[in-house]
Design an enzyme around this catalytic site. Sequence first.
Site, short mmCIF file in Angstrom:
data_model
loop_
_atom_site.label_atom_id
_atom_site.label_comp_id
_atom_site.label_asym_id
_atom_site.label_seq_id
_atom_site.Cartn_x
_atom_site.Cartn_y
_atom_site.Cartn_z
N ASP A 43 0.82 -1.21 0.00
CA ASP A 43 0.00 0.00 0.00
C ASP A 43 0.86 1.26 0.00
O ASP A 43 2.02 1.25 0.40
CB ASP A 43 -0.88 0.04 1.25
N ASP A 44 0.22 2.37 -0.43
CA ASP A 44 0.71 3.74 -0.24
C ASP A 44 1.75 4.21 -1.24
O ASP A 44 2.27 5.32 -1.11
CB ASP A 44 1.26 3.95 1.18
N HIS A 97 -5.74 2.86 -4.25
CA HIS A 97 -5.72 3.09 -2.80
C HIS A 97 -6.24 4.48 -2.47
O HIS A 97 -5.83 5.07 -1.48
CB HIS A 97 -4.31 2.88 -2.25
N HIS A 131 -5.94 9.06 0.65
CA HIS A 131 -5.84 8.19 1.83
C HIS A 131 -6.73 8.67 2.98
O HIS A 131 -6.29 8.77 4.13
CB HIS A 131 -4.39 8.10 2.29
N TYR A 141 -6.86 2.40 5.86
CA TYR A 141 -7.19 2.02 7.24
C TYR A 141 -8.19 0.86 7.29
O TYR A 141 -8.71 0.54 8.36
CB TYR A 141 -7.76 3.20 8.04
N HIS A 195 3.26 -2.47 3.28
CA HIS A 195 3.41 -1.13 2.71
C HIS A 195 4.75 -0.94 2.01
O HIS A 195 5.74 -1.59 2.35
CB HIS A 195 3.28 -0.07 3.82
#
Length: 410
Positions: free
Chosen positions: A131-132, A183, A187, A225, A289
Amino acid sequence: MYGHLSLSTLSLLAVVAAAPFPESWLQPRDSDVSQLFRRGAPDPKASDYLSYYPSPGSTPNVSTIPQAWLDKLATVQLPNVSVATANDGRPTYPNNENDGDSEICSFTDQCYVEDDLYSPPGEKVWALSFDDGPTDVSPALYDYLAQNNISSSATHFMIGGNIITSPQSVLIAIEAGGHLAVHTWSHPYMTTLTNEQVVAELGWTMQALSDLNGGRIPMYWRPPYGDVDNRVRAIAKGVFGLVTVLWDSDTNDWAISDQPDQYSVASVEAYFDTLVTGNRTQGLLLLEHELDNNTVEVFETEYPKAVANGWSVKNVADAFSMKWYLNSGKGNDDVVTTMSVAGTLTTAKPTHTSTSVASATATSSASVTDSAGVSIASAASSQESSSWPIANRPSLFVIACGLALAAIMV
């Protein structure tokens, strides 16, 4: 920023599985969604590249939403679920509504629905995802994946604002064969957003990825989250055909800190060891991540252990035996299976705000590609003045239409 302690490691036995979506929540299987995204892609090396998108770092203003997306939203029958309010990192609902109720089914309360991807089938299958991205450490991670011949075995859930500020990193992942997914744009806690804001967060991220990946439309998204409920699920799937991807175990790599009462690299790796070196045979879909050096270090330490213990590493789509993109099968060089027409390419020049446009230069460069990927025709270019806001520009890419959407809803 990238996680909270209420979403720590989830036990399979603790998760409440709700019923599948009522059919009435979803768009008709024969609906025409091909008009949602249609336009030629901007050049990521051009000086005006960022002007084609909302500003990074915050939820796009609703004024930037293309009318086609709003029109599609209006056709989707949504469940009666209220917008949540952020409360110390945990979304809460008005009138003492229980987020674990099947009507709401919030993953914050460890509830997921049948259509969510939660834990892959098959013994010792690790559905690898990060992720991210892209971030400053992404190129190093991509190098490691390439050196181990597993670039195509990883799904990257990317943030829209990061995509447009680091497009070259995205292109590296694409060229290496990485599987790209959504994603959101900035965020946020998605259940705290209005319906229109949810559309903006998802749609613009899909837009940015498709523009860089030859018009391939993302098919999967992961909520930041893990914050998703049935309202947000219905918008994601009903408007854009997106499949919600969750996780069965949180590595807590996002929480690594130098503070003594927080997670450390050693403690995260110790937990990771229990998953990949123990007696577990059920598939894994971990929360990992590409956030910083610590998260990359954890993966590079644990990957060889997993392989040595017989784990098969696959991207999310392959782990669930599904196709990679809404309009393409497997890989970033597979044929785009629907007819694609590149429409008007409009260059927007922001003025005093990120969501208003003073002028625009439109360049038309239309092309048609058949199902075999053969260019059929192209049109000449023309320029004209305009004062369109982002929301009124022609859509940017062709999303999978009826058959593609029906396939993922079966």
